[in-house]
Design a protein around this motif. Structure first.
Motif, PDB file in Angstrom:
ATOM      1  N   LEU A   2       0.818  -1.211   0.000  1.00 22.18           N
ATOM      2  CA  LEU A   2       0.000   0.000   0.000  1.00 22.18           C
ATOM      3  C   LEU A   2       0.850   1.259   0.000  1.00 22.18           C
ATOM      4  CD1 LEU A   2      -2.498  -0.969   2.834  1.00 22.18           C
ATOM      5  CD2 LEU A   2      -2.989  -0.868   0.404  1.00 22.18           C
ATOM      6  N   ASP A   3       0.271   2.331  -0.483  1.00 23.94           N
ATOM      7  CA  ASP A   3       0.862   3.649  -0.321  1.00 23.94           C
ATOM      8  C   ASP A   3       0.425   4.142   1.056  1.00 23.94           C
ATOM      9  OD1 ASP A   3       1.619   6.298  -0.343  1.00 23.94           O
ATOM     10  OD2 ASP A   3       0.235   6.888  -1.938  1.00 23.94           O
ATOM     11  N   PRO A   4       1.378   4.389   1.981  1.00 22.45           N
ATOM     12  CA  PRO A   4       0.990   4.811   3.329  1.00 22.45           C
ATOM     13  C   PRO A   4       0.089   6.045   3.355  1.00 22.45           C
ATOM     14  CG  PRO A   4       3.325   4.307   3.247  1.00 22.45           C
ATOM     15  CD  PRO A   4       2.819   4.252   1.830  1.00 22.45           C
ATOM     16  N   ALA A   5       0.248   6.934   2.376  1.00 23.40           N
ATOM     17  CA  ALA A   5      -0.576   8.144   2.328  1.00 23.40           C
ATOM     18  C   ALA A   5      -2.031   7.826   2.007  1.00 23.40           C
ATOM     19  CB  ALA A   5      -0.012   9.124   1.304  1.00 23.40           C
ATOM     20  N   SER A   6      -2.304   6.650   1.436  1.00 23.09           N
ATOM     21  CA  SER A   6      -3.675   6.289   1.079  1.00 23.09           C
ATOM     22  C   SER A   6      -4.457   5.713   2.261  1.00 23.09           C
ATOM     23  CB  SER A   6      -3.673   5.273  -0.064  1.00 23.09           C
ATOM     24  OG  SER A   6      -3.226   4.001   0.392  1.00 23.09           O
ATOM     25  N   LEU A   7      -3.780   5.435   3.353  1.00 20.90           N
ATOM     26  CA  LEU A   7      -4.428   4.834   4.516  1.00 20.90           C
ATOM     27  C   LEU A   7      -5.121   5.892   5.358  1.00 20.90           C
ATOM     28  CD1 LEU A   7      -1.577   2.381   5.514  1.00 20.90           C
ATOM     29  CD2 LEU A   7      -3.640   1.874   4.198  1.00 20.90           C
ATOM     30  N   THR A   8      -6.198   5.511   6.000  1.00 22.99           N
ATOM     31  CA  THR A   8      -6.956   6.412   6.858  1.00 22.99           C
ATOM     32  C   THR A   8      -6.380   6.378   8.270  1.00 22.99           C
ATOM     33  OG1 THR A   8      -8.948   6.007   5.566  1.00 22.99           O
ATOM     34  CG2 THR A   8      -9.248   6.941   7.782  1.00 22.99           C
ATOM     35  N   ALA A  61      -1.954  -0.786  10.932  1.00 25.06           N
ATOM     36  CA  ALA A  61      -0.914  -0.423  11.903  1.00 25.06           C
ATOM     37  C   ALA A  61      -1.550   0.241  13.107  1.00 25.06           C
ATOM     38  CB  ALA A  61       0.099   0.524  11.266  1.00 25.06           C
ATOM     39  N   LEU A  62      -0.845   0.132  14.232  1.00 21.58           N
ATOM     40  CA  LEU A  62      -1.282   0.856  15.424  1.00 21.58           C
ATOM     41  C   LEU A  62      -0.076   1.282  16.238  1.00 21.58           C
ATOM     42  CD1 LEU A  62      -0.998  -0.956  18.245  1.00 21.58           C
ATOM     43  CD2 LEU A  62      -2.994  -2.070  17.335  1.00 21.58           C
ATOM     44  N   ALA A  63      -0.258   2.372  16.967  1.00 21.78           N
ATOM     45  CA  ALA A  63       0.768   2.882  17.868  1.00 21.78           C
ATOM     46  C   ALA A  63       0.084   3.363  19.142  1.00 21.78           C
ATOM     47  CB  ALA A  63       1.545   4.026  17.224  1.00 21.78           C
ATOM     48  N   ARG A  64       0.796   3.170  20.246  1.00 15.39           N
ATOM     49  CA  ARG A  64       0.282   3.568  21.557  1.00 15.39           C
ATOM     50  C   ARG A  64       1.373   4.348  22.273  1.00 15.39           C
ATOM     51  NH1 ARG A  64      -0.004   1.352  26.712  1.00 15.39           N
ATOM     52  NH2 ARG A  64       1.336  -0.385  26.149  1.00 15.39           N
ATOM     53  N   VAL A  65       1.009   5.537  22.815  1.00 15.30           N
ATOM     54  CA  VAL A  65       1.972   6.453  23.419  1.00 15.30           C
ATOM     55  C   VAL A  65       1.482   6.926  24.780  1.00 15.30           C
ATOM     56  CG1 VAL A  65       3.135   8.688  23.137  1.00 15.30           C
ATOM     57  CG2 VAL A  65       2.680   7.266  21.125  1.00 15.30           C
ATOM     58  N   LEU A  66       2.408   7.042  25.707  1.00 12.44           N
ATOM     59  CA  LEU A  66       2.179   7.730  26.971  1.00 12.44           C
ATOM     60  C   LEU A  66       3.023   9.002  26.939  1.00 12.44           C
ATOM     61  CD1 LEU A  66       2.530   4.732  29.470  1.00 12.44           C
ATOM     62  CD2 LEU A  66       0.418   5.754  28.609  1.00 12.44           C
ATOM     63  N   GLY A  90       5.244   2.277   8.940  1.00 10.61           N
ATOM     64  CA  GLY A  90       5.803   2.555  10.265  1.00 10.61           C
ATOM     65  C   GLY A  90       6.368   3.962  10.348  1.00 10.61           C
ATOM     66  N   LYS A  91       7.030   4.405   9.299  1.00  7.76           N
ATOM     67  CA  LYS A  91       7.564   5.773   9.275  1.00  7.76           C
ATOM     68  C   LYS A  91       6.435   6.789   9.367  1.00  7.76           C
ATOM     69  CE  LYS A  91      10.354   9.036   6.591  1.00  7.76           C
ATOM     70  NZ  LYS A  91       9.690  10.143   7.208  1.00  7.76           N
ATOM     71  N   ARG A  92       5.346   6.551   8.647  1.00  6.30           N
ATOM     72  CA  ARG A  92       4.208   7.479   8.731  1.00  6.30           C
ATOM     73  C   ARG A  92       3.703   7.551  10.170  1.00  6.30           C
ATOM     74  NH1 ARG A  92      -1.857   7.560   6.085  1.00  6.30           N
ATOM     75  NH2 ARG A  92      -2.462   9.438   7.221  1.00  6.30           N
ATOM     76  N   MET A  93       3.618   6.402  10.837  1.00  4.95           N
ATOM     77  CA  MET A  93       3.150   6.385  12.224  1.00  4.95           C
ATOM     78  C   MET A  93       4.095   7.181  13.123  1.00  4.95           C
ATOM     79  SD  MET A  93       0.287   4.736  12.337  1.00  4.95           S
ATOM     80  CE  MET A  93      -0.009   4.006  13.926  1.00  4.95           C
ATOM     81  N   VAL A  94       5.397   6.964  12.980  1.00 11.17           N
ATOM     82  CA  VAL A  94       6.369   7.689  13.808  1.00 11.17           C
ATOM     83  C   VAL A  94       6.300   9.180  13.511  1.00 11.17           C
ATOM     84  CG1 VAL A  94       8.826   8.019  14.290  1.00 11.17           C
ATOM     85  CG2 VAL A  94       7.874   5.700  14.173  1.00 11.17           C
ATOM     86  N   ASP A  95       6.177   9.562  12.246  1.00 11.52           N
ATOM     87  CA  ASP A  95       6.051  10.982  11.897  1.00 11.52           C
ATOM     88  C   ASP A  95       4.825  11.604  12.564  1.00 11.52           C
ATOM     89  OD1 ASP A  95       8.340  10.819  10.345  1.00 11.52           O
ATOM     90  OD2 ASP A  95       7.252  10.741   8.432  1.00 11.52           O
ATOM     91  N   GLU A  96       3.700  10.884  12.571  1.00  9.84           N
ATOM     92  CA  GLU A  96       2.485  11.377  13.227  1.00  9.84           C
ATOM     93  C   GLU A  96       2.703  11.543  14.737  1.00  9.84           C
ATOM     94  OE1 GLU A  96      -0.412  12.441  12.074  1.00  9.84           O
ATOM     95  OE2 GLU A  96      -0.184  11.889   9.959  1.00  9.84           O
ATOM     96  N   ILE A  97       3.375  10.581  15.340  1.00  5.92           N
ATOM     97  CA  ILE A  97       3.652  10.654  16.778  1.00  5.92           C
ATOM     98  C   ILE A  97       4.545  11.845  17.080  1.00  5.92           C
ATOM     99  CG2 ILE A  97       4.840   9.495  18.684  1.00  5.92           C
ATOM    100  CD1 ILE A  97       3.897   6.824  17.270  1.00  5.92           C
TER     101      ILE A  97
END
Length: 134
Positions: A2-8, A61-66, A90-97
């Motif tokens: 997938l293109d990560p930018a296409s994901l919701t 994908a999922l990410a959980r942060v405290l 994964g990079k998109r997730m880290v960038d969002e975090i």
């Protein structure tokens, strides 16, 4: 892939269930306890930030942060479906975090499975950490 930018992207618990979380943890693989659905769900309810990426109804994908929002953020979990690993999800997730926890030091624990991933994103290992497990 997938293109990560296409994901919701979602920043709520909408669509998540303990079963979906446990399945992704096992597939990723993310070495977390998944045998108690209620306890697993509480970890997400009590987190400061939960991000998920979806392809339609499919959890990718999922990410959980405290975080305290000022000094320190702790990336507790980052899991990506194996067939999407290496595509930038994964990079998109880290960038969002990083964007949502801007100005804080982002700390995480890593296994040998993902060391290269975090190094490529500019993370550095530290020696001054301690852990006490129950």
């Amino acid at each position: 892939m997938l293109d990560p930018a296409s994901l919701t992207l979602r920043d709520t618990l909408d669509g998540l269930t303990p079963a979906r979380i446990a399945t992704l943890y096992r597939r990723a693989p993310l070495l977390r306890k998944t045998d108690n659905p209620e306890a697993l769900w509480r970890t997400f309810e009590n987190s400061s930030l939960v991000l998920t990426l979806w392809e339609d109804d499919r959890l990718v994908a999922l990410a959980r942060v405290l975080t305290d929002g000022e000094q320190t953020s702790y990336l507790c979990d980052l899991a990506v479906e194996p067939d999407e690993q290496g595509a930038g999800v994964g990079k998109r997730m880290v960038d969002e975090i990083l964007a949502r926890c801007e100005g804080t030091e982002l700390i995480l624990r890593d296994s040998d499975l993902s060391t290269g991933f975090y190094e490529r994103l500019g993370f550095q290992p530290v020696d001054n950490a301690w852990v006490r497990t129950p």
